[in-house]
Design a protein around this motif. Structure first.
Motif, short mmCIF file in Angstrom:
data_model
loop_
_atom_site.label_atom_id
_atom_site.label_comp_id
_atom_site.label_asym_id
_atom_site.label_seq_id
_atom_site.Cartn_x
_atom_site.Cartn_y
_atom_site.Cartn_z
N SER A 84 -26.89 30.61 45.45
CA SER A 84 -27.37 30.58 44.06
C SER A 84 -28.88 30.50 44.00
N ASN A 85 -29.54 30.32 45.13
CA ASN A 85 -31.00 30.27 45.15
C ASN A 85 -31.63 31.66 45.19
N ARG A 86 -30.81 32.70 45.30
CA ARG A 86 -31.34 34.06 45.27
C ARG A 86 -31.88 34.35 43.87
N GLU A 87 -32.82 35.24 43.79
CA GLU A 87 -33.44 35.55 42.50
C GLU A 87 -32.46 36.19 41.54
N ASP A 88 -31.49 36.97 42.04
CA ASP A 88 -30.56 37.67 41.16
C ASP A 88 -29.36 36.81 40.76
N ALA A 89 -29.26 35.60 41.29
CA ALA A 89 -28.13 34.72 40.98
C ALA A 89 -28.41 33.95 39.69
N ALA A 90 -27.39 33.81 38.87
CA ALA A 90 -27.53 33.04 37.63
C ALA A 90 -27.46 31.55 37.97
N THR A 91 -28.32 30.78 37.32
CA THR A 91 -28.29 29.33 37.53
C THR A 91 -28.00 28.66 36.20
N LEU A 92 -27.50 27.46 36.28
CA LEU A 92 -27.11 26.73 35.09
C LEU A 92 -28.30 26.21 34.30
N GLY A 93 -29.30 25.78 34.98
CA GLY A 93 -30.41 25.12 34.31
C GLY A 93 -30.03 23.69 33.94
N VAL A 94 -30.98 22.98 33.40
CA VAL A 94 -30.77 21.57 33.08
C VAL A 94 -29.69 21.40 32.02
N GLU A 95 -29.72 22.22 30.97
CA GLU A 95 -28.72 22.11 29.90
C GLU A 95 -27.32 22.41 30.40
N GLY A 96 -27.18 23.43 31.23
CA GLY A 96 -25.88 23.79 31.77
C GLY A 96 -25.30 22.71 32.66
N ARG A 97 -26.16 22.15 33.53
CA ARG A 97 -25.69 21.06 34.39
C ARG A 97 -25.30 19.85 33.55
N ARG A 98 -26.08 19.56 32.53
CA ARG A 98 -25.77 18.41 31.66
C ARG A 98 -24.43 18.62 30.96
N MET A 140 -21.89 20.41 32.06
CA MET A 140 -20.83 20.22 33.05
C MET A 140 -20.58 18.74 33.32
N LEU A 141 -21.65 17.97 33.43
CA LEU A 141 -21.52 16.52 33.66
C LEU A 141 -20.90 15.82 32.46
N ASP A 142 -21.23 16.27 31.24
CA ASP A 142 -20.60 15.70 30.04
C ASP A 142 -19.10 15.97 30.02
N ILE A 143 -18.70 17.18 30.42
CA ILE A 143 -17.27 17.52 30.48
C ILE A 143 -16.57 16.61 31.48
N ILE A 144 -17.17 16.44 32.64
CA ILE A 144 -16.56 15.57 33.67
C ILE A 144 -16.44 14.15 33.13
N ASP A 145 -17.47 13.66 32.48
CA ASP A 145 -17.46 12.30 31.93
C ASP A 145 -16.37 12.15 30.87
N GLU A 146 -16.29 13.09 29.93
CA GLU A 146 -15.30 13.01 28.86
C GLU A 146 -13.87 13.10 29.39
N GLU A 147 -13.64 14.03 30.30
CA GLU A 147 -12.29 14.21 30.82
C GLU A 147 -11.86 13.05 31.71
N THR A 148 -12.81 12.45 32.41
CA THR A 148 -12.49 11.26 33.21
C THR A 148 -12.11 10.11 32.30
N ASP A 149 -12.83 9.95 31.19
CA ASP A 149 -12.47 8.92 30.20
C ASP A 149 -11.09 9.19 29.62
N ARG A 150 -10.79 10.45 29.37
CA ARG A 150 -9.48 10.83 28.84
C ARG A 150 -8.36 10.44 29.80
#
Length: 89
Positions: free
Chosen positions: A58-72, A74-84
């Motif tokens: 994913s470090n290649r220039e042509d690879a799409a990255t999540l960025g800070v918002e995307g990672r956040r 994903m982490l919010d989903i993990i947090d919510e579903e773990t609480d569920r």
């Protein structure tokens, strides 16, 4: 004759009760499985996405990255579903 009929009725009633019990057990197991699998699927997908984003490929220039918002997200989903899952259990 009456005793034979009564015995036959009791046997049939018992068999019907066992059948209904098995159906109820199966329905309950299906519901519990669904309630556990749904959040686990979301957690797994989010973790896999985060891991793929961190991989060397994913470090290649042509690879799409999540960025800070995307990672956040994903982490919010993990947090919510773990609480569920925690509430369910």
């Amino acid at each position: 004759m009456y005793t034979e009929l009564q015995d036959a009725f009791e046997t049939a009633s018992h068999a019907k009760a066992l059948e209904q019990s098995e159906q109820l057990k199966s329905a309950l197991l299906d519901a519990v499985t669904h309630d556990l699998r749904t959040p686990l699927t979301s957690i797994k997908a989010s973790v896999t996405t985060l891991l793929d984003d961190c991989s060397p490929a994913s470090n290649r220039e042509d690879a799409a990255t999540l960025g800070v918002e995307g990672r956040r997200e994903m982490l919010d989903i993990i947090d919510e579903e773990t609480d569920r899952l925690n509430r369910f259990i």
